[in-house]
Motif scaffolding. Structure first.
Motif, short mmCIF file in Angstrom:
data_model
loop_
_atom_site.label_atom_id
_atom_site.label_comp_id
_atom_site.label_asym_id
_atom_site.label_seq_id
_atom_site.Cartn_x
_atom_site.Cartn_y
_atom_site.Cartn_z
N TYR A 67 -53.65 2.48 -19.08
CA TYR A 67 -54.92 2.14 -19.74
C TYR A 67 -56.05 2.20 -18.73
O TYR A 67 -55.92 1.72 -17.61
CB TYR A 67 -54.83 0.74 -20.34
N LEU A 68 -57.18 2.81 -19.15
CA LEU A 68 -58.41 2.81 -18.38
C LEU A 68 -59.49 2.07 -19.16
O LEU A 68 -59.59 2.23 -20.38
CB LEU A 68 -58.89 4.24 -18.10
N PRO A 69 -60.31 1.27 -18.48
CA PRO A 69 -61.39 0.57 -19.17
C PRO A 69 -62.40 1.56 -19.77
O PRO A 69 -62.37 2.75 -19.47
CB PRO A 69 -62.04 -0.27 -18.06
N GLN A 70 -63.30 1.04 -20.58
CA GLN A 70 -64.23 1.91 -21.31
C GLN A 70 -65.37 2.46 -20.45
O GLN A 70 -65.79 3.60 -20.62
CB GLN A 70 -64.82 1.16 -22.51
N PHE A 71 -65.88 1.66 -19.51
CA PHE A 71 -67.07 2.09 -18.77
C PHE A 71 -66.71 3.09 -17.68
O PHE A 71 -65.91 2.81 -16.79
CB PHE A 71 -67.79 0.90 -18.14
N GLU A 72 -67.31 4.28 -17.76
CA GLU A 72 -67.07 5.33 -16.78
C GLU A 72 -68.19 5.31 -15.74
O GLU A 72 -69.37 5.49 -16.06
CB GLU A 72 -67.02 6.70 -17.45
N LEU A 73 -67.82 5.11 -14.50
CA LEU A 73 -68.77 5.16 -13.39
C LEU A 73 -68.61 6.52 -12.72
O LEU A 73 -67.73 6.73 -11.88
CB LEU A 73 -68.50 4.03 -12.39
N ASN A 74 -69.46 7.47 -13.13
CA ASN A 74 -69.34 8.81 -12.55
C ASN A 74 -70.27 8.97 -11.35
O ASN A 74 -71.08 8.11 -11.03
CB ASN A 74 -69.61 9.89 -13.62
N ASN A 75 -70.17 10.13 -10.71
CA ASN A 75 -70.93 10.34 -9.48
C ASN A 75 -72.43 10.45 -9.72
O ASN A 75 -73.23 10.18 -8.81
CB ASN A 75 -70.42 11.59 -8.76
N PHE A 76 -72.84 10.84 -10.93
CA PHE A 76 -74.26 10.89 -11.25
C PHE A 76 -74.87 9.49 -11.20
O PHE A 76 -75.97 9.29 -10.68
CB PHE A 76 -74.47 11.51 -12.64
N ILE A 77 -74.13 8.53 -11.73
CA ILE A 77 -74.61 7.14 -11.75
C ILE A 77 -74.69 6.59 -10.32
O ILE A 77 -75.65 5.92 -9.95
CB ILE A 77 -73.69 6.26 -12.62
N ILE A 78 -73.68 6.90 -9.52
CA ILE A 78 -73.67 6.42 -8.13
C ILE A 78 -74.83 7.03 -7.34
O ILE A 78 -75.51 6.34 -6.58
CB ILE A 78 -72.32 6.73 -7.45
N GLU A 79 -75.08 8.31 -7.56
CA GLU A 79 -76.18 8.97 -6.83
C GLU A 79 -77.53 8.37 -7.19
O GLU A 79 -78.42 8.28 -6.33
CB GLU A 79 -76.18 10.47 -7.13
N LYS A 80 -77.69 7.95 -8.42
CA LYS A 80 -78.95 7.32 -8.83
C LYS A 80 -79.19 6.03 -8.05
O LYS A 80 -80.32 5.71 -7.69
CB LYS A 80 -78.95 7.03 -10.33
N SER A 81 -78.12 5.27 -7.80
CA SER A 81 -78.25 4.02 -7.05
C SER A 81 -78.35 4.26 -5.55
O SER A 81 -78.98 3.48 -4.83
CB SER A 81 -77.05 3.11 -7.34
N PHE A 82 -77.70 5.32 -5.08
CA PHE A 82 -77.68 5.64 -3.64
C PHE A 82 -78.03 7.11 -3.46
O PHE A 82 -77.13 7.95 -3.30
CB PHE A 82 -76.29 5.34 -3.05
N PRO A 83 -79.31 7.47 -3.48
CA PRO A 83 -79.73 8.88 -3.41
C PRO A 83 -79.21 9.63 -2.18
O PRO A 83 -78.99 10.84 -2.24
CB PRO A 83 -81.27 8.77 -3.37
N GLU A 84 -78.99 8.91 -1.09
CA GLU A 84 -78.47 9.55 0.13
C GLU A 84 -76.99 9.92 -0.01
O GLU A 84 -76.45 10.69 0.78
CB GLU A 84 -78.67 8.62 1.33
N TRP A 85 -76.33 9.35 -1.00
CA TRP A 85 -74.90 9.56 -1.24
C TRP A 85 -74.78 10.57 -2.38
O TRP A 85 -74.55 10.23 -3.52
CB TRP A 85 -74.28 8.22 -1.58
N SER A 86 -74.97 11.86 -2.07
CA SER A 86 -75.10 12.90 -3.09
C SER A 86 -73.78 13.17 -3.81
O SER A 86 -72.70 12.86 -3.30
CB SER A 86 -75.58 14.21 -2.46
#
Length: 335
Positions: free
Chosen positions: A11-30
């Motif tokens: 089972y995987l939870p519903q919320f998907e944390l993809n790399n686009f979301i991470i990049e928005k929070s950390f622009p230097e982490w492309s």
């Protein structure tokens, strides 16, 4: 007395944390940098009110439904988690009641991380061998995301939440469980740790400092010394693989597929090259779920089976390693 892996679901939870979301929070982490370094494009994160126990129940229910398993046949329950619902009671007892399992079963939690699947398989085999159980429900469930500081981009990128349920049986299954090799070195305990919250350091201090890479570190949250973990892995896992093969009276060329703990792509590729394992024999499934700690191996096995890579009479080497330090391996033979 033989023991078999009969079925796996996860089972995987519903919320998907993809790399686009991470990049928005950390622009230097492309996005490109994340993908190249970790091999992970997305991971799934438990809801605020969703616990390891909740996910374990969902994984077990999927197992019963997908494989037409009578839950009343279960006579032992093992839960592997480092993020239990409570200090006490054991989360496995809560799960027994919520799943509607018999009250005449054994149930307990085990606290292990990335080696947990190997230790759980070994315990289940021992219970069967000693005549204490015939059908063991072994669940791995982890919500490491709740241990990670919101501004810790490195660990946030690597870890995902998940639960996997495995039925281990004395009767039949798709693969027979072989002999085990284990290892422990507590000198590395501080290199992957949540220092505060339990009895040694009960009170949280909520203090955070920023490291040279821009990650916020706090004893209230998960700390991982990546370079030390990497060094430990490269030193210990090749020996683990060799010793596991020897304990099962096989040669390296007899191994048809290697399924290791899915830590991150860089570590896996480094291990593959050091151990001189061919690409086609080295299974990787990390792109769409990340490092799910004790659930990486069963999730990988689930997909390898669906991709028809677990061929009849083949030998599959499984190896887990990480927090503790702790490591373990075995070989399963496909029936």
């Amino acid at each position: 007395m033989k023991s078999y892996i009969k079925a796996i679901s996860y089972y995987l939870p519903q919320f998907e944390l993809n790399n686009f979301i991470i990049e928005k929070s950390f622009p230097e982490w492309s996005i490109d940098k994340i993908a190249k370094k970790t091999g992970i494009s997305s991971r799934y994160i438990a809801a605020t009110d969703e616990t390891s126990g909740d996910m374990a129940i969902k994984a077990a229910e999927k197992l019963f439904e997908e494989h037409n398993i009578d839950k009343l046949s279960i006579d032992y329950l093992i839960l592997c988690t480092q993020s239990p619902d409570y200090f006490l009671p054991t989360t496995a007892c809560v799960i027994q009641e919520k799943l509607g399992l018999k009250t005449s079963i054994g149930a307990f939690d085990m606290n292990l991380g990335c080696s947990g699947y190997m230790y759980g398989l070994g315990l289940a085999k021992g219970l069967i061998f000693s005549g204490q159980a015939n059908n063991i429900l072994f669940i791995t469930s982890e919500t490491y995301s709740k241990f990670i500081h919101p501004q810790d981009k490195s660990n946030k990128t690597i870890f995902g939440d998940a639960a996997a349920a495995t039925l281990i049986s004395s009767e039949d299954g798709f693969a027979e469980i072989g002999n085990f090799e284990y290892g422990t070195d507590g000198k590395g305990a501080n290199n992957l740790i949540v220092k505060n919250g339990a009895m040694r350091n009960l009170k949280n201090n909520n203090e955070a400092i920023q490291d040279e890479f821009g990650n916020y570190l706090s004893d209230d949250y998960l700390f991982m010394n990546g370079s030390e973990i990497f060094s430990f892995t490269l030193a210990s896992v090749p020996k683990l693989i060799d010793n596991t093969i020897q304990k099962n009276n096989l040669l390296k060329e007899n191994i048809n597929l290697f399924v290791l703990h899915q830590a991150n792509m860089f570590m896996l590729e480094s291990l593959r090259k050091k151990c001189k394992i061919e690409n086609e024999k080295f299974y990787i499934h990390i792109d769409n779920c990340g490092n799910t700690v004790s659930s990486t191996i069963p999730i990988a096995l689930y997909h390898a089976q669906n991709e028809k890579l677990l061929k009849k009479s083949s030998n599959i080497l499984l190896a887990g390693f990480g927090v503790g330090y702790s490591w373990g391996g075995t070989i399963i033979k496909v029936i």
